[in-house]
Design a protein around this motif. Structure first.
Motif, mmCIF file in Angstrom:
data_model
loop_
_atom_site.group_PDB
_atom_site.id
_atom_site.type_symbol
_atom_site.label_atom_id
_atom_site.label_comp_id
_atom_site.label_asym_id
_atom_site.label_seq_id
_atom_site.Cartn_x
_atom_site.Cartn_y
_atom_site.Cartn_z
ATOM 1 N N SER A 1 1.021 4.018 -3.046
ATOM 2 C CA SER A 1 0.575 5.389 -2.782
ATOM 3 C C SER A 1 1.599 6.429 -3.236
ATOM 4 N N ARG A 2 2.780 6.008 -3.605
ATOM 5 C CA ARG A 2 3.801 6.957 -4.072
ATOM 6 C C ARG A 2 3.415 7.500 -5.443
ATOM 7 N N PRO A 3 3.851 8.712 -5.739
ATOM 8 C CA PRO A 3 3.527 9.273 -7.067
ATOM 9 C C PRO A 3 4.236 8.499 -8.180
ATOM 10 N N ALA A 4 3.666 8.555 -9.371
ATOM 11 C CA ALA A 4 4.217 7.805 -10.503
ATOM 12 C C ALA A 4 5.629 8.253 -10.860
ATOM 13 N N ARG A 5 6.009 9.477 -10.490
ATOM 14 C CA ARG A 5 7.354 9.989 -10.802
ATOM 15 C C ARG A 5 8.408 9.524 -9.792
ATOM 16 N N ASP A 6 8.017 8.811 -8.749
ATOM 17 C CA ASP A 6 8.943 8.391 -7.697
ATOM 18 C C ASP A 6 10.087 7.567 -8.290
ATOM 19 N N ALA A 7 11.257 7.713 -7.700
ATOM 20 C CA ALA A 7 12.459 7.019 -8.190
ATOM 21 C C ALA A 7 12.322 5.503 -8.117
ATOM 22 N N VAL A 8 11.482 5.016 -7.251
ATOM 23 C CA VAL A 8 11.293 3.562 -7.135
ATOM 24 C C VAL A 8 10.808 2.979 -8.448
ATOM 25 N N PHE A 9 10.024 3.725 -9.212
ATOM 26 C CA PHE A 9 9.429 3.221 -10.436
ATOM 27 C C PHE A 9 10.248 3.536 -11.688
ATOM 28 N N ASN A 10 11.371 4.234 -11.556
ATOM 29 C CA ASN A 10 12.157 4.629 -12.720
ATOM 30 C C ASN A 10 12.990 3.502 -13.304
ATOM 31 N N ALA A 11 13.482 2.628 -12.494
ATOM 32 C CA ALA A 11 14.323 1.531 -12.986
ATOM 33 C C ALA A 11 13.907 0.261 -12.258
ATOM 34 N N SER A 12 14.214 -0.866 -12.873
ATOM 35 C CA SER A 12 13.876 -2.143 -12.234
ATOM 36 C C SER A 12 14.672 -2.305 -10.950
ATOM 37 N N GLN A 13 13.992 -2.662 -9.912
ATOM 38 C CA GLN A 13 14.611 -2.904 -8.612
ATOM 39 C C GLN A 13 14.574 -4.412 -8.364
ATOM 40 N N ASN A 14 15.682 -4.960 -7.926
ATOM 41 C CA ASN A 14 15.717 -6.385 -7.631
ATOM 42 C C ASN A 14 15.981 -6.605 -6.152
ATOM 43 N N ASN A 15 14.993 -7.144 -5.474
ATOM 44 C CA ASN A 15 15.082 -7.479 -4.053
ATOM 45 C C ASN A 15 15.621 -6.341 -3.205
ATOM 46 N N GLN A 16 15.052 -5.163 -3.378
ATOM 47 C CA GLN A 16 15.440 -4.025 -2.546
ATOM 48 C C GLN A 16 14.854 -4.216 -1.150
ATOM 49 N N PRO A 17 15.676 -4.046 -0.108
ATOM 50 C CA PRO A 17 15.108 -4.165 1.238
ATOM 51 C C PRO A 17 14.188 -2.993 1.534
ATOM 52 N N TYR A 18 13.105 -3.274 2.189
ATOM 53 C CA TYR A 18 12.183 -2.230 2.590
ATOM 54 C C TYR A 18 12.349 -2.051 4.088
ATOM 55 N N PRO A 19 12.693 -0.843 4.544
ATOM 56 C CA PRO A 19 12.933 -0.650 5.978
ATOM 57 C C PRO A 19 11.643 -0.750 6.778
ATOM 58 N N LEU A 20 11.614 -1.680 7.717
ATOM 59 C CA LEU A 20 10.463 -1.822 8.597
ATOM 60 C C LEU A 20 10.758 -1.108 9.904
ATOM 61 N N THR B 1 4.104 -13.457 -0.324
ATOM 62 C CA THR B 1 4.378 -12.609 -1.490
ATOM 63 C C THR B 1 3.061 -12.000 -1.967
ATOM 64 N N LEU B 2 3.084 -10.661 -2.125
ATOM 65 C CA LEU B 2 1.936 -9.949 -2.684
ATOM 66 C C LEU B 2 2.388 -9.202 -3.927
ATOM 67 N N THR B 3 1.502 -9.102 -4.889
ATOM 68 C CA THR B 3 1.799 -8.414 -6.144
ATOM 69 C C THR B 3 0.762 -7.316 -6.363
ATOM 70 N N GLY B 4 1.254 -6.150 -6.790
ATOM 71 C CA GLY B 4 0.376 -5.035 -7.116
ATOM 72 C C GLY B 4 0.812 -4.399 -8.422
ATOM 73 N N PHE B 5 -0.082 -3.653 -9.043
ATOM 74 C CA PHE B 5 0.202 -2.980 -10.308
ATOM 75 C C PHE B 5 -0.119 -1.505 -10.175
ATOM 76 N N LYS B 6 0.713 -0.671 -10.842
ATOM 77 C CA LYS B 6 0.510 0.773 -10.799
ATOM 78 C C LYS B 6 0.665 1.331 -12.205
ATOM 79 N N ARG B 7 -0.249 2.221 -12.554
ATOM 80 C CA ARG B 7 -0.159 2.884 -13.854
ATOM 81 C C ARG B 7 0.779 4.075 -13.692
ATOM 82 N N ASP C 1 0.829 -1.214 0.000
ATOM 83 C CA ASP C 1 0.000 0.000 0.000
ATOM 84 C C ASP C 1 0.857 1.256 0.000
ATOM 85 N N GLU C 2 1.930 1.244 0.780
ATOM 86 C CA GLU C 2 2.813 2.421 0.834
ATOM 87 C C GLU C 2 3.494 2.644 -0.512
ATOM 88 N N LEU C 3 3.943 1.571 -1.160
ATOM 89 C CA LEU C 3 4.585 1.718 -2.472
ATOM 90 C C LEU C 3 3.589 2.185 -3.531
#
Length: 136
Positions: free
Chosen positions: A66-85, A129-135, A62-64
């Motif tokens: 909710s980020r805007p489409a311009r966020d750096a997370v969506f600019n390049a493929s990320q492989n197994n990036q740790p998410y800080p809990l 594992t959960l999968t989501g899609f963002k336009r 949900d947090e990912l």
């Protein structure tokens, strides 16, 4: 008087053998119920751990999303990036504190202009594992 003596002699109780058989059957039944209780408690621990991992994965997804489409997370493929809990928040969850969340993104998947986000949470010998899609 004779009639009373005759009644007393005809009345019979349980024999020792009958009593022993009844107690054995009762003990086997109690042991079966105790075994089912142990199995149920183990299943509850597994269900609790899976529920916590699923809630953590849903929160990260949900947090990912909710980020805007311009966020750096969506600019390049990320492989197994740790998410800080947040460790403080995780320690307040019953059964929490031992979970690690990672995510990866796949650009233009399943179609151009979309990103696929896979969130993986591992902890307490469970992986969710959960999968989501963002336009974009």
């Amino acid at each position: 008087m004779m009639k009373q003596l005759f009644k007393i002699r005809r009345q019979r109780g349980f024999t020792l053998l009958e009593l022993l058989v009844a107690v054995t059957i009762f003990a086997v039944g109690l042991l079966t119920v105790a075994g089912m209780q142990i199995t149920a408690m183990r299943s509850n621990v597994v269900a609790d751990s899976t529920s916590v991992a699923t809630a953590v994965a849903q929160g990260v997804l949900d947090e990912l999303l909710s980020r805007p489409a311009r966020d750096a997370v969506f600019n390049a493929s990320q492989n197994n990036q740790p998410y800080p809990l947040d460790e403080a928040a995780m320690s307040q969850i019953p059964g929490g504190g031992n979970y690690v969340a990672t995510f990866d993104t796949l650009l233009n998947n399943p179609a151009n202009g979309m990103v696929r986000i896979n969130v993986r949470v591992q902890g307490n010998a469970r992986t969710v594992t959960l999968t989501g899609f963002k336009r974009l």
